[in-house]
Design a protein around this motif. Structure first.
Motif, PDB file in Angstrom:
ATOM      1  N   MET A   1      46.438  49.807  40.763  1.00 28.44           N
ATOM      2  CA  MET A   1      46.246  48.929  39.636  1.00 28.44           C
ATOM      3  C   MET A   1      44.762  48.817  39.328  1.00 28.44           C
ATOM      4  N   ALA A   2      44.414  48.913  38.075  1.00 21.03           N
ATOM      5  CA  ALA A   2      43.020  48.857  37.665  1.00 21.03           C
ATOM      6  C   ALA A   2      42.493  47.430  37.747  1.00 21.03           C
ATOM      7  N   GLU A   3      41.275  47.332  38.182  1.00 25.40           N
ATOM      8  CA  GLU A   3      40.622  46.036  38.326  1.00 25.40           C
ATOM      9  C   GLU A   3      40.086  45.573  36.971  1.00 25.40           C
ATOM     10  N   THR A   4      40.333  44.323  36.626  1.00 23.68           N
ATOM     11  CA  THR A   4      39.833  43.806  35.351  1.00 23.68           C
ATOM     12  C   THR A   4      38.342  43.493  35.472  1.00 23.68           C
ATOM     13  N   ARG A   5      37.723  43.334  34.335  1.00 23.38           N
ATOM     14  CA  ARG A   5      36.301  42.998  34.275  1.00 23.38           C
ATOM     15  C   ARG A   5      36.035  41.703  35.043  1.00 23.38           C
ATOM     16  N   GLU A   6      36.881  40.706  34.824  1.00 22.06           N
ATOM     17  CA  GLU A   6      36.732  39.402  35.465  1.00 22.06           C
ATOM     18  C   GLU A   6      36.845  39.513  36.991  1.00 22.06           C
ATOM     19  N   GLU A   7      37.792  40.327  37.471  1.00 22.13           N
ATOM     20  CA  GLU A   7      37.962  40.518  38.911  1.00 22.13           C
ATOM     21  C   GLU A   7      36.734  41.189  39.518  1.00 22.13           C
ATOM     22  N   TRP A   8      36.200  42.195  38.804  1.00 18.44           N
ATOM     23  CA  TRP A   8      35.014  42.904  39.285  1.00 18.44           C
ATOM     24  C   TRP A   8      33.843  41.939  39.412  1.00 18.44           C
ATOM     25  N   ILE A   9      33.628  41.113  38.397  1.00 17.71           N
ATOM     26  CA  ILE A   9      32.528  40.142  38.406  1.00 17.71           C
ATOM     27  C   ILE A   9      32.717  39.152  39.555  1.00 17.71           C
ATOM     28  N   LYS A  10      33.942  38.693  39.747  1.00 12.82           N
ATOM     29  CA  LYS A  10      34.238  37.731  40.821  1.00 12.82           C
ATOM     30  C   LYS A  10      33.907  38.327  42.191  1.00 12.82           C
ATOM     31  N   LYS A  11      34.334  39.569  42.437  1.00 11.79           N
ATOM     32  CA  LYS A  11      34.072  40.224  43.710  1.00 11.79           C
ATOM     33  C   LYS A  11      32.577  40.474  43.915  1.00 11.79           C
ATOM     34  N   ARG A  12      31.898  40.889  42.851  1.00 17.02           N
ATOM     35  CA  ARG A  12      30.458  41.160  42.952  1.00 17.02           C
ATOM     36  C   ARG A  12      29.682  39.870  43.203  1.00 17.02           C
ATOM     37  N   ALA A  13      30.042  38.784  42.516  1.00 14.82           N
ATOM     38  CA  ALA A  13      29.377  37.500  42.726  1.00 14.82           C
ATOM     39  C   ALA A  13      29.581  37.031  44.166  1.00 14.82           C
ATOM     40  N   TYR A  14      30.765  37.230  44.712  1.00 14.27           N
ATOM     41  CA  TYR A  14      31.050  36.863  46.092  1.00 14.27           C
ATOM     42  C   TYR A  14      30.187  37.679  47.060  1.00 14.27           C
ATOM     43  N   THR A  15      30.047  38.964  46.784  1.00 13.57           N
ATOM     44  CA  THR A  15      29.219  39.831  47.625  1.00 13.57           C
ATOM     45  C   THR A  15      27.761  39.389  47.582  1.00 13.57           C
ATOM     46  N   LEU A  16      27.270  39.038  46.398  1.00 11.26           N
ATOM     47  CA  LEU A  16      25.893  38.551  46.272  1.00 11.26           C
ATOM     48  C   LEU A  16      25.705  37.271  47.080  1.00 11.26           C
ATOM     49  N   TRP A  17      26.685  36.392  47.030  1.00  8.05           N
ATOM     50  CA  TRP A  17      26.649  35.137  47.779  1.00  8.05           C
ATOM     51  C   TRP A  17      26.580  35.421  49.281  1.00  8.05           C
ATOM     52  N   GLU A  18      27.407  36.369  49.741  1.00  9.91           N
ATOM     53  CA  GLU A  18      27.405  36.739  51.157  1.00  9.91           C
ATOM     54  C   GLU A  18      26.058  37.331  51.576  1.00  9.91           C
ATOM     55  N   GLU A  19      25.515  38.227  50.719  1.00 10.39           N
ATOM     56  CA  GLU A  19      24.249  38.884  51.031  1.00 10.39           C
ATOM     57  C   GLU A  19      23.097  37.893  51.154  1.00 10.39           C
ATOM     58  N   GLU A  20      23.173  36.780  50.443  1.00  8.82           N
ATOM     59  CA  GLU A  20      22.122  35.769  50.491  1.00  8.82           C
ATOM     60  C   GLU A  20      22.336  34.756  51.617  1.00  8.82           C
ATOM     61  N   GLY A  21      23.371  34.929  52.403  1.00  9.55           N
ATOM     62  CA  GLY A  21      23.595  34.040  53.537  1.00  9.55           C
ATOM     63  C   GLY A  21      24.391  32.801  53.213  1.00  9.55           C
ATOM     64  N   TYR A  22      25.292  32.874  52.227  1.00  9.68           N
ATOM     65  CA  TYR A  22      26.206  31.792  51.866  1.00  9.68           C
ATOM     66  C   TYR A  22      25.493  30.501  51.399  1.00  9.68           C
TER      67      TYR A  22
END
Length: 84
Positions: free
Chosen positions: A1-22
């Motif tokens: 199933m293809a990932e929607t734009r909104e899902e991609w942004i949500k996952k990327r924002a979460y990754t950025l949050w993790e990379e900065e130490g929560y």
């Protein structure tokens, strides 16, 4: 199933949050950065899997390319004929 734009942004924002130490209170910054990255991907020459495609480079007659290293062409020296 293809990932929607909104899902991609949500996952990327979460990754950025993790990379900065929560950190707390930076949700909107991570979301905006993720949205900006997605916009940049959509505006670039991206393939369907999200990986950016590189434009083909033109070959030049001035140098040879071997394994990513460009070696310059030998310099030409002007030969002068002496008057006899």
């Amino acid at each position: 199933m293809a990932e929607t734009r909104e899902e991609w942004i949500k996952k990327r924002a979460y990754t950025l949050w993790e990379e900065e130490g929560y950190p707390t209170g930076r949700e909107s910054i991570h979301w905006e950065q993720a949205r900006h990255e997605r916009d940049a991907l959509e505006g670039s020459a991206a393939s369907s899997n999200g990986k950016e495609l590189k434009p083909k480079t033109k070959r030049t007659a001035t140098g040879a390319k071997t394994n990513g290293v460009v070696t310059p062409a030998p310099k030409r020296t002007a030969s002068r004929k002496t008057a006899s």
